[in-house]
Design a protein around this motif. Structure first.
Motif: not given
Lengths: 317, 316
Positions: A104-121
């Protein structure tokens, strides 16, 4: 979702509609039984019935062939004196808590980063991919990477001249299983949390930004409260699936044609190991059932407690 | 049937404008889902580090799968001497051996039949139940939905011993038919659960219109609800196919004869036979690919649906 919010009887919306829908509704009620019964029968016969039967078997000594002999709570009290079971119990809980917290910790951090990245899907679908691959394959790969002369040790020795590290010896194997579990599950929870976070309207973040909120405050006061529903469901979902983990650990038995060492067993492996599994199966059906029932009860309690702990008034937006 | 009821459609198809997305004077217009926060946050070194980590994770996953596929074309010596190298020549013998001699051909056929057949049967049984549970409000509908959802929490290790006993009494142990029945039945709770949730979100107005036009409830289910719920039905079908294709615990308990093995059992069998017949890692990875590639193909084709289905289960 049913686990999160038990379906309340919505108010009838047909009131005031033309009479024909009322008649339609009445005649539709006649479909209820014929439509529900086949599914219900299968469910009762192959899920609920066997669960109750497992409870019954757990009070007996039984090898599947000879007569069942009543043993009362004997199996249960024997479990608590069995170091193999206690290890399996602790391992199951470690997977639930330690791997769960990491996921859950890693997923939250990744989500916060990935949601603003290009190529997120693209990123999301690559991270998610291990979830649909057989855990046996992932286990074989994981073992191969960390073997004595496997990929990681080869890289370490070429780059740093390091001695091979015994990643998979008996001291480290369970930790490697934990890390592997985090690896395969993280993508799923990134996907779930990302979907929840995406539903939050952007203007909440913009308001927070205008008010001078930093990244942590945006997480704490916008993201978390507004995705809490989904996060609490995901936590329960993880609790359920962590109890079901079997293949990933099982395949670490590898080429030995046997189960992996009991030190890395979890509840599912214990049940299999005490009944059908291993080179010479022990067929302790009563004993294995007792352990399965005990874990089911324990996890039911955990889920009830978890739901209570995670309950917040849901926020409509 | 005439569905062109303007009143019903207005509720469903009315274009909604979301005034909140763009506010004058404050925001740039949304550009392709990119948040306006990006430029502000981009300078943050922590965030840059985060991006590096995300790409590292993505690269790791991609490398792992490249590795699987490459290794299936290599000899065992090649795999160990140059694990990340391009195979010196296409060593197709691995695939031939796995397919013909290690029983993967038979296993693939068995698993495909099981997964496709059982998932269709699960759907056929569960869709009607989900329909009435989501649409008819009797006193028992709510508790029944919860009762079905309870089944999600019961792991296979609880039920496997009684199931084995049950099936051996009717002589369905070591039989693909027996496993077929078990797969069908054990996937019912998840399917009912997901479809009930999905059908609740579908608009009632079209069904109301069908009712006014005199459709019988059965016809309304068959000709209105099922087409409406098509995407949910396909999603849950695929999720069940994936789950059955990869299933192992029930498989190893119920199937003993090699000619009945599923792909994951054939792979485990191959793995343990390496103890005697020597380490044939090339063949092992060919077997791994036979287990992975069909799911990879399904995923590449339908990843959007698969991901939607997963998040549907957790969302609302």
């Amino acid at each position: 979702m049913t686990l999160a919010t038990p379906p309340a009887g919505e108010p009838r919306r047909w009131r005031g509609s033309p009479r024909s829908t009322g008649a339609f509704d009445r005649s539709r009620r006649r479909l209820f039984l014929p439509f529900v019964v086949p599914a219900l029968v299968l469910y009762l016969a192959f899920v609920i019935g066997p669960t109750l039967a497992a409870l019954w078997i757990s009070f007996h000594r039984w090898d599947g062939i000879s007569e069942m002999r009543w043993n009362g709570l004997g199996n249960y009290s024997a479990l608590f004196g069995d170091p193999t079971f206690l290890t399996a119990l602790v391992n199951t809980l470690i997977i639930l808590v330690v791997a769960g917290a990491a996921i859950f910790a890693i997923s939250f951090v990744l989500t916060m980063i990935v949601r603003e990245m290009r190529g997120r899907s693209f990123i999301r679908s690559v991270l998610f991919f291990p979830h649909i691959v057989s855990a046996i394959v992932l286990s074989i790969v994981w073992g191969f990477i960390f073997e004595h002369n496997g990929t990681v040790n080869t890289i370490l020795s070429k780059m740093f001249g390091a001695e091979p590290i015994p990643w998979l010896n008996s001291d480290n194997l369970f930790s490697m299983i934990l890390i592997g579990t985090v690896w395969i599950s993280t993508g799923l929870y990134v996907t779930i949390i990302l979907a929840a976070v995406d539903r939050i309207p952007r203007y909440f973040y913009e308001d927070a930004l205008l008010a001078g909120a930093n990244a942590y405050q945006r997480l704490r006061f916008v993201t978390l409260p507004l995705s809490w529903d989904v996060i609490s469901v995901a936590a329960i979902f993880w609790t359920i699936s962590s109890l079901k983990i079997f293949e990933f650990i099982y395949a670490f038995g590898g080429t030995t044609n046997d189960l992996p060492p009991p030190a890395v067993w979890n509840s599912a492996l214990f049940v299999y190991g005490e009944s059908f599994g291993g080179r010479s199966p022990s067929y302790l059906f009563g004993y294995a059932s007792a352990s399965a029932i005990l874990m089911l009860v324990l996890f039911t309690v955990l889920i009830v407690v978890l739901r209570r702990l995670l309950r917040r008034d849901s926020i409509e937006f | 049937m005439n569905f062109e009821n303007p009143g019903a459609q207005a509720g469903v198809l009315q274009p909604r404008s979301d005034p909140a997305v763009v506010r004058e004077g404050h925001d740039r217009p949304p550009s392709g889902g990119k948040s306006p926060l990006v430029s502000k946050a981009g300078a943050d070194p922590l965030r840059a580090l985060g991006r590096v980590l995300v790409w590292a994770f993505v690269t790791f996953n991609l490398l792992v799968f490249a590795f699987l596929i490459l290794s299936s074309f290599k000899t065992t010596t090649d795999i160990f001497s140059a694990p990340w190298g391009i195979p010196s020549s296409l060593h197709l013998a691995n695939w031939e051996n796995a397919w013909n001699e290690s029983g993967f051909a038979r296993a693939t056929l068995n698993t495909a039949g099981l997964a496709l057949g059982a998932s269709v049967c699960t759907l056929a049984v569960s869709a009607p139940a989900a329909y009435v549970l989501s649409r008819i409000r009797t006193r028992s509908a709510g508790p029944l939905s919860v009762f079905f959802a309870l089944g999600l929490g019961i792991p296979a290790q609880v039920t496997v011993i009684p199931l084995f006993e049950m099936m051996s009494r009717v002589d369905l142990v070591n039989s693909l038919l027996g496993l077929f029945i078990i797969y069908t039945a054990t996937h019912v709770p998840f399917t009912v659960f997901l479809l009930t949730g999905f059908m609740r979100t579908l608009p009632r107005e079209i069904e109301e219109a069908a009712a006014i036009d005199g459709a019988s409830p059965f016809r309304s289910f068959w000709q209105v609800m099922l087409p409406l719920a098509r995407s949910g039905l396909i999603t849950v079908l695929i999720l069940n196919i994936i789950s059955m294709w990869n299933e192992t615990l029930l498989g190893i308990v119920f199937l003993q004869a090699v000619d009945k093995y599923t792909v994951s059992l054939a792979l485990l069998n191959f793995l343990s036979s390496m103890q005697f017949s020597g380490a044939d890692y090339g063949g092992l990875f060919a077997g791994v690919c036979i287990l992975v590639l069909p799911m990879l193909a399904l995923y590449l084709w339908l990843w959007r649906r698969i991901i939607e289905g997963i998040t549907l289960g957790a969302g609302k």
